[in-house]
Motif scaffolding. Structure first.
Motif, mmCIF file in Angstrom:
data_model
loop_
_atom_site.group_PDB
_atom_site.id
_atom_site.type_symbol
_atom_site.label_atom_id
_atom_site.label_comp_id
_atom_site.label_asym_id
_atom_site.label_seq_id
_atom_site.Cartn_x
_atom_site.Cartn_y
_atom_site.Cartn_z
ATOM 1 N N LEU A 3 0.985 -1.200 0.186
ATOM 2 C CA LEU A 3 0.305 -0.065 -0.516
ATOM 3 C C LEU A 3 1.261 1.938 -0.121
ATOM 4 N N THR A 4 1.799 1.036 1.190
ATOM 5 C CA THR A 4 2.559 2.220 0.658
ATOM 6 C C THR A 4 3.585 2.366 -0.307
ATOM 7 N N LEU A 5 3.514 1.234 -1.117
ATOM 8 C CA LEU A 5 4.364 1.099 -2.268
ATOM 9 C C LEU A 5 3.514 1.865 -3.692
ATOM 10 N N SER A 11 6.472 9.225 -8.071
ATOM 11 C CA SER A 11 7.147 10.075 -7.563
ATOM 12 C C SER A 11 8.472 9.750 -7.305
ATOM 13 N N LEU A 12 8.641 7.702 -6.967
ATOM 14 C CA LEU A 12 9.255 7.166 -5.962
ATOM 15 C C LEU A 12 10.051 6.651 -7.405
ATOM 16 N N ILE A 13 9.792 6.112 -8.257
ATOM 17 C CA ILE A 13 10.284 4.918 -9.188
ATOM 18 C C ILE A 13 10.110 5.776 -10.485
ATOM 19 N N LEU A 40 12.295 4.605 1.397
ATOM 20 C CA LEU A 40 11.997 3.485 0.003
ATOM 21 C C LEU A 40 12.903 3.807 -0.921
ATOM 22 N N GLN A 41 13.399 5.462 -1.293
ATOM 23 C CA GLN A 41 14.072 5.383 -2.472
ATOM 24 C C GLN A 41 15.822 4.752 -1.967
ATOM 25 N N LYS A 62 30.140 -1.106 -3.808
ATOM 26 C CA LYS A 62 28.640 -0.219 -4.533
ATOM 27 C C LYS A 62 28.362 -0.646 -5.058
ATOM 28 N N ILE A 63 26.237 -0.665 -4.521
ATOM 29 C CA ILE A 63 25.766 -0.787 -5.412
ATOM 30 C C ILE A 63 24.418 0.364 -5.418
ATOM 31 N N PRO A 64 24.454 1.127 -6.205
ATOM 32 C CA PRO A 64 23.608 2.759 -6.330
ATOM 33 C C PRO A 64 22.264 2.601 -6.211
ATOM 34 N N THR A 65 21.616 3.886 -5.528
ATOM 35 C CA THR A 65 20.141 3.768 -4.861
ATOM 36 C C THR A 65 19.713 5.064 -5.104
ATOM 37 N N LEU A 66 18.928 5.234 -5.100
ATOM 38 C CA LEU A 66 17.409 6.206 -5.766
ATOM 39 C C LEU A 66 17.459 7.211 -4.743
ATOM 40 N N LEU A 67 18.047 6.985 -3.457
ATOM 41 C CA LEU A 67 18.797 8.124 -2.682
ATOM 42 C C LEU A 67 19.498 9.067 -2.972
ATOM 43 N N SER A 68 19.216 9.864 -3.363
ATOM 44 C CA SER A 68 20.737 10.483 -4.037
ATOM 45 C C SER A 68 21.852 10.415 -3.157
ATOM 46 N N SER A 69 23.064 10.420 -3.829
ATOM 47 C CA SER A 69 24.149 10.380 -3.078
ATOM 48 C C SER A 69 24.584 8.944 -2.260
#
Length: 143
Positions: A3-5, A11-13, A40-41, A62-69
């Motif tokens: 439900l949260t996703l 705005s997230l994906i 979540l990002q 390192k594995i990049p995420t959608l959370l900046s930096s």
């Protein structure tokens, strides 16, 4: 978590072609009450990461995420039977919830901490994206 996703999916994906979601269990979502958008990002990587690929990565990768930096770090050694990112186990038994070649959803045993106390990966010189970029572009990923 579903439900949260669903509520924040617009705005997230990102509109990218590849995405891995590390989904924590329901009890972790209940404990977190309403997870922040940044949390979540941090559970979204802008690439597909099949389990075999994760298992082949050395500790500190390192594995990049959608959370900046912010990146996730492999914290399990290659000799380990399981996979850990930022000290949280990514389960391997029935771990893959969904995979269509572009989007993969894997189970994480809890939320990842975006501000870990230890300096995981401080000696790593090559990021995951740089190391495997050719595989993504050429479509040579095999599951």
């Amino acid at each position: 978590m579903a439900l949260t996703l669903e509520a924040v999916s617009q705005s997230l994906i990102p509109k990218s072609l590849l995405l891995t979601i590390f989904a924590p269990p329901d009890f972790a979502c209940k404990r977190a009450s309403q997870p922040s958008l940044s949390l979540l990002q941090f559970h979204f990587a802008p690439l597909t990461l099949p389990l075999q690929t994760l298992k082949s990565l050395p500790a500190g990768t390192k594995i990049p995420t959608l959370l900046s930096s912010s990146s996730l770090f492999v914290t399990s050694p290659l000799s380990a039977t399981g996979i850990s990112l930022n000290g949280v186990r990514v389960t391997t038994a029935a771990s893959r919830i969904y995979y269509d070649g572009f989007l993969i959803v894997l189970r994480a045993e809890d939320f990842f901490d975006p501000n870990p106390n230890s300096g995981h990966g401080s000696n790593v010189k090559v990021t995951f994206v740089e190391r495997y970029k050719h595989d993504w572009v050429s479509g040579d990923f095999l599951v």
